[in-house]
Design a protein around this motif. Structure first.
Motif, PDB file in Angstrom:
ATOM      1  N   LEU A   1       0.864  -1.179   0.000  1.00 58.08           N
ATOM      2  CA  LEU A   1       0.000   0.000   0.000  1.00 58.08           C
ATOM      3  C   LEU A   1       0.897   1.225   0.000  1.00 58.08           C
ATOM      4  O   LEU A   1       1.771   1.363   0.871  1.00 58.08           O
ATOM      5  CB  LEU A   1      -0.921   0.005   1.223  1.00 58.08           C
ATOM      6  N   ASP A   2       0.725   2.078  -0.990  1.00 56.42           N
ATOM      7  CA  ASP A   2       1.576   3.253  -1.169  1.00 56.42           C
ATOM      8  C   ASP A   2       1.564   4.119   0.087  1.00 56.42           C
ATOM      9  O   ASP A   2       0.498   4.483   0.603  1.00 56.42           O
ATOM     10  CB  ASP A   2       1.065   4.058  -2.371  1.00 56.42           C
ATOM     11  N   THR A   3       2.732   4.470   0.578  1.00 52.11           N
ATOM     12  CA  THR A   3       2.823   5.285   1.791  1.00 52.11           C
ATOM     13  C   THR A   3       2.197   6.668   1.605  1.00 52.11           C
ATOM     14  O   THR A   3       1.740   7.280   2.572  1.00 52.11           O
ATOM     15  CB  THR A   3       4.289   5.448   2.230  1.00 52.11           C
ATOM     16  N   HIS A   4       2.178   7.167   0.368  1.00 56.17           N
ATOM     17  CA  HIS A   4       1.533   8.456   0.107  1.00 56.17           C
ATOM     18  C   HIS A   4       0.032   8.358   0.340  1.00 56.17           C
ATOM     19  O   HIS A   4      -0.590   9.325   0.807  1.00 56.17           O
ATOM     20  CB  HIS A   4       1.818   8.910  -1.327  1.00 56.17           C
ATOM     21  N   VAL A   5      -0.565   7.224   0.000  1.00 53.81           N
ATOM     22  CA  VAL A   5      -1.996   7.051   0.214  1.00 53.81           C
ATOM     23  C   VAL A   5      -2.296   6.970   1.710  1.00 53.81           C
ATOM     24  O   VAL A   5      -3.260   7.559   2.201  1.00 53.81           O
ATOM     25  CB  VAL A   5      -2.511   5.798  -0.523  1.00 53.81           C
ATOM     26  N   VAL A   6      -1.465   6.227   2.439  1.00 49.17           N
ATOM     27  CA  VAL A   6      -1.626   6.152   3.894  1.00 49.17           C
ATOM     28  C   VAL A   6      -1.545   7.552   4.492  1.00 49.17           C
ATOM     29  O   VAL A   6      -2.365   7.948   5.335  1.00 49.17           O
ATOM     30  CB  VAL A   6      -0.558   5.233   4.517  1.00 49.17           C
TER      31      VAL A   6
ATOM     32  N   THR B   1      -9.530  -5.858   6.135  1.00 51.29           N
ATOM     33  CA  THR B   1      -8.236  -6.492   6.393  1.00 51.29           C
ATOM     34  C   THR B   1      -7.083  -5.583   5.975  1.00 51.29           C
ATOM     35  O   THR B   1      -6.125  -5.375   6.735  1.00 51.29           O
ATOM     36  CB  THR B   1      -8.130  -7.833   5.653  1.00 51.29           C
ATOM     37  N   VAL B   2      -7.162  -5.024   4.776  1.00 50.47           N
ATOM     38  CA  VAL B   2      -6.081  -4.178   4.263  1.00 50.47           C
ATOM     39  C   VAL B   2      -5.964  -2.887   5.070  1.00 50.47           C
ATOM     40  O   VAL B   2      -4.872  -2.493   5.494  1.00 50.47           O
ATOM     41  CB  VAL B   2      -6.304  -3.872   2.769  1.00 50.47           C
ATOM     42  N   LEU B   3      -7.088  -2.219   5.290  1.00 42.54           N
ATOM     43  CA  LEU B   3      -7.037  -0.944   6.009  1.00 42.54           C
ATOM     44  C   LEU B   3      -6.561  -1.122   7.445  1.00 42.54           C
ATOM     45  O   LEU B   3      -5.793  -0.301   7.964  1.00 42.54           O
ATOM     46  CB  LEU B   3      -8.408  -0.272   5.971  1.00 42.54           C
ATOM     47  N   ALA B   4      -7.013  -2.182   8.106  1.00 41.38           N
ATOM     48  CA  ALA B   4      -6.575  -2.429   9.481  1.00 41.38           C
ATOM     49  C   ALA B   4      -5.083  -2.739   9.530  1.00 41.38           C
ATOM     50  O   ALA B   4      -4.366  -2.266  10.428  1.00 41.38           O
ATOM     51  CB  ALA B   4      -7.375  -3.581  10.088  1.00 41.38           C
ATOM     52  N   HIS B   5      -4.597  -3.521   8.569  1.00 46.74           N
ATOM     53  CA  HIS B   5      -3.184  -3.888   8.554  1.00 46.74           C
ATOM     54  C   HIS B   5      -2.286  -2.670   8.429  1.00 46.74           C
ATOM     55  O   HIS B   5      -1.188  -2.629   9.008  1.00 46.74           O
ATOM     56  CB  HIS B   5      -2.924  -4.858   7.389  1.00 46.74           C
ATOM     57  N   HIS B   6      -2.747  -1.660   7.705  1.00 47.94           N
ATOM     58  CA  HIS B   6      -1.941  -0.460   7.489  1.00 47.94           C
ATOM     59  C   HIS B   6      -2.319   0.677   8.447  1.00 47.94           C
ATOM     60  O   HIS B   6      -1.857   1.810   8.268  1.00 47.94           O
ATOM     61  CB  HIS B   6      -2.072  -0.012   6.034  1.00 47.94           C
ATOM     62  N   GLY B   7      -3.140   0.369   9.447  1.00 43.13           N
ATOM     63  CA  GLY B   7      -3.406   1.326  10.505  1.00 43.13           C
ATOM     64  C   GLY B   7      -4.304   2.485  10.152  1.00 43.13           C
ATOM     65  O   GLY B   7      -4.234   3.539  10.801  1.00 43.13           O
ATOM     66  N   VAL B   8      -5.176   2.320   9.150  1.00 47.21           N
ATOM     67  CA  VAL B   8      -6.039   3.437   8.756  1.00 47.21           C
ATOM     68  C   VAL B   8      -7.527   3.085   8.780  1.00 47.21           C
ATOM     69  O   VAL B   8      -8.350   3.898   8.358  1.00 47.21           O
ATOM     70  CB  VAL B   8      -5.659   3.975   7.353  1.00 47.21           C
ATOM     71  N   LEU B   9      -7.896   1.922   9.268  1.00 51.11           N
ATOM     72  CA  LEU B   9      -9.306   1.525   9.257  1.00 51.11           C
ATOM     73  C   LEU B   9     -10.162   2.533  10.025  1.00 51.11           C
ATOM     74  O   LEU B   9     -11.244   2.921   9.580  1.00 51.11           O
ATOM     75  CB  LEU B   9      -9.467   0.129   9.854  1.00 51.11           C
ATOM     76  N   GLY B  10      -9.686   2.979  11.171  1.00 50.39           N
ATOM     77  CA  GLY B  10     -10.444   3.909  11.988  1.00 50.39           C
ATOM     78  C   GLY B  10     -10.560   5.308  11.418  1.00 50.39           C
ATOM     79  O   GLY B  10     -11.308   6.129  11.960  1.00 50.39           O
ATOM     80  N   CYS B  11      -9.839   5.602  10.358  1.00 53.60           N
ATOM     81  CA  CYS B  11      -9.964   6.909   9.713  1.00 53.60           C
ATOM     82  C   CYS B  11     -11.287   7.055   8.967  1.00 53.60           C
ATOM     83  O   CYS B  11     -11.696   8.175   8.644  1.00 53.60           O
ATOM     84  CB  CYS B  11      -8.822   7.126   8.721  1.00 53.60           C
ATOM     85  N   PHE B  12     -11.938   5.937   8.659  1.00 57.36           N
ATOM     86  CA  PHE B  12     -13.137   5.957   7.829  1.00 57.36           C
ATOM     87  C   PHE B  12     -14.389   5.826   8.686  1.00 57.36           C
ATOM     88  O   PHE B  12     -14.490   4.943   9.544  1.00 57.36           O
ATOM     89  CB  PHE B  12     -13.083   4.824   6.799  1.00 57.36           C
ATOM     90  N   SER B  13     -15.355   6.690   8.442  1.00 56.08           N
ATOM     91  CA  SER B  13     -16.605   6.652   9.187  1.00 56.08           C
ATOM     92  C   SER B  13     -17.552   5.587   8.661  1.00 56.08           C
ATOM     93  O   SER B  13     -18.462   5.158   9.374  1.00 56.08           O
ATOM     94  CB  SER B  13     -17.300   8.019   9.126  1.00 56.08           C
ATOM     95  N   GLU B  14     -17.332   5.137   7.435  1.00 54.67           N
ATOM     96  CA  GLU B  14     -18.267   4.188   6.829  1.00 54.67           C
ATOM     97  C   GLU B  14     -17.585   3.452   5.674  1.00 54.67           C
ATOM     98  O   GLU B  14     -16.810   4.048   4.920  1.00 54.67           O
ATOM     99  CB  GLU B  14     -19.497   4.940   6.317  1.00 54.67           C
ATOM    100  N   ILE B  15     -17.886   2.170   5.557  1.00 59.11           N
ATOM    101  CA  ILE B  15     -17.445   1.373   4.422  1.00 59.11           C
ATOM    102  C   ILE B  15     -18.691   0.745   3.798  1.00 59.11           C
ATOM    103  O   ILE B  15     -19.408  -0.012   4.451  1.00 59.11           O
ATOM    104  CB  ILE B  15     -16.451   0.277   4.839  1.00 59.11           C
ATOM    105  N   VAL B  16     -18.950   1.099   2.558  1.00 59.24           N
ATOM    106  CA  VAL B  16     -20.125   0.597   1.852  1.00 59.24           C
ATOM    107  C   VAL B  16     -19.632  -0.305   0.727  1.00 59.24           C
ATOM    108  O   VAL B  16     -18.996   0.158  -0.222  1.00 59.24           O
ATOM    109  CB  VAL B  16     -20.978   1.742   1.274  1.00 59.24           C
ATOM    110  N   THR B  17     -19.921  -1.585   0.831  1.00 60.85           N
ATOM    111  CA  THR B  17     -19.379  -2.546  -0.120  1.00 60.85           C
ATOM    112  C   THR B  17     -20.185  -3.833  -0.053  1.00 60.85           C
ATOM    113  O   THR B  17     -21.177  -3.923   0.679  1.00 60.85           O
ATOM    114  CB  THR B  17     -17.886  -2.805   0.177  1.00 60.85           C
TER     115      THR B  17
ATOM    116  N   LEU C   1      -2.215  11.484  -5.833  1.00 62.08           N
ATOM    117  CA  LEU C   1      -3.466  11.410  -5.075  1.00 62.08           C
ATOM    118  C   LEU C   1      -3.350  12.227  -3.799  1.00 62.08           C
ATOM    119  O   LEU C   1      -4.238  13.024  -3.463  1.00 62.08           O
ATOM    120  CB  LEU C   1      -3.801   9.949  -4.761  1.00 62.08           C
ATOM    121  N   GLU C   2      -2.266  12.027  -3.058  1.00 60.67           N
ATOM    122  CA  GLU C   2      -2.082  12.757  -1.804  1.00 60.67           C
ATOM    123  C   GLU C   2      -2.032  14.262  -2.041  1.00 60.67           C
ATOM    124  O   GLU C   2      -2.727  15.035  -1.358  1.00 60.67           O
ATOM    125  CB  GLU C   2      -0.792  12.298  -1.116  1.00 60.67           C
ATOM    126  N   LYS C   3      -1.231  14.679  -2.985  1.00 59.09           N
ATOM    127  CA  LYS C   3      -1.061  16.105  -3.247  1.00 59.09           C
ATOM    128  C   LYS C   3      -2.378  16.754  -3.652  1.00 59.09           C
ATOM    129  O   LYS C   3      -2.740  17.830  -3.139  1.00 59.09           O
ATOM    130  CB  LYS C   3      -0.008  16.303  -4.352  1.00 59.09           C
TER     131      LYS C   3
END
Length: 284
Positions: free
Chosen positions: A77-82, A108-124, A233-235
């Motif tokens: 997972l690109d560090t810039h995206v994180v 699984t992916v978001l939790a592994h990279h420590g950003v799952l809690g950044c999201f208020s909702e996951i619709v999938t 994306l980050e910029k």
């Protein structure tokens, strides 16, 4: 934190080829050795039921849900995206995922990279492990009982309807809201059409969404911004968010720990080249 008079910034991310630079379905199928079954079944099935069938194939070959988790954790997972996700969350943006992947893969992916809690909702598409230990993947919209009726989208998910629900159910309807939608695929075109003036679409350059927008520029009210790497994306995201949030906030002032928190709310169905060449048959 944004000032009380500033508009709320809602950032909606696609997942495959957007948050991640690869396709989660393709990654799992290839890395766990089921490409042969995929090639055999692909011409006969729609993508969503095909992925459920592929999970059955992996189960029959002795692969467990934990094996699938380990496979997903092994992907980059690109560090810039994180950084973009953590900084946007720290600035007070409301981050959501709207994706045609599934809850198991995304969380699984978001939790592994420590950003799952950044999201208020996951619709999938919902995913769960059944009593036999097999991962099951279900359609977000059940086409047999309640077709969504959108000709632009696959029968299992209309992202435009999902975005419409998000637009209509803001936490504070008295506060102005500005949307930034980030995606790449054909399925991201319908929600892009739902955005209005003052909103933004970040379309991955030379991917299906970008081509659809370029062919129909007059149909979009939102401003369009190309990107083609995690760094871009980050910029772009932080520039757009910073233009809306006033006065400009300094991310260093904020506590990033909320990105380590528990799972965000996952919307249930009732809410209305890292892979082999053989698997470059896209679902979009």
């Amino acid at each position: 934190m944004a000032s009380a008079s500033a508009p709320e910034v809602v950032v909606v991310f696609d997942f495959d080829r957007t948050i991640i630079d690869w396709d989660s379905d393709d990654w799992v199928i290839t890395k766990l050795g089921a490409a042969d079954a995929f090639q055999r079944l692909r011409p006969t099935m729609r993508w969503n039921p095909l992925m459920d069938r592929m999970m059955a194939e992996l189960h029959a070959r002795g692969k467990t849900p934990e094996d699938i988790r380990d496979c997903l954790r092994s992907a980059p997972l690109d560090t810039h995206v994180v950084s973009a996700v953590k900084t946007a969350a720290a600035l007070g943006c409301d981050l959501k995922v709207v994706s045609d992947a599934n809850t198991f893969f995304i969380e699984t992916v978001l939790a592994h990279h420590g950003v799952l809690g950044c999201f208020s909702e996951i619709v999938t598409n919902p995913a769960s492990v059944d009593a036999d230990g097999r991962l099951r993947i279900s359609p977000f919209h059940d086409p047999a009982s309640a077709p969504h009726g959108c000709s632009l989208c696959p029968d299992n998910m209309c992202k435009g309807k999902i975005l419409g629900r998000i637009q209509a159910t803001g936490s504070d309807k008295k506060r102005r809201r500005r949307f930034i939608y980030i995606g790449d695929g054909k399925g991201d075109y319908c929600p892009s059409l739902k955005l209005g003036e003052g909103d933004h679409v970040m379309a991955r350059e030379n991917y299906p969404l970008w081509h659809l927008i370029c062919d129909n520029k007059q149909l979009l009210k939102a401003e369009v911004h190309p990107w083609n790497s995690g760094e871009e994306l980050e910029k772009t995201l932080l520039k757009l968010a910073g233009e809306v949030i006033s006065p400009p906030a300094q991310a260093s002032q904020f506590d990033y720990s909320k990105c380590e928190m528990s799972n965000p709310a996952s919307c249930p169905p009732s809410c209305a080249a890292l892979i082999t060449d053989q698997l470059l048959v896209r679902k979009y």
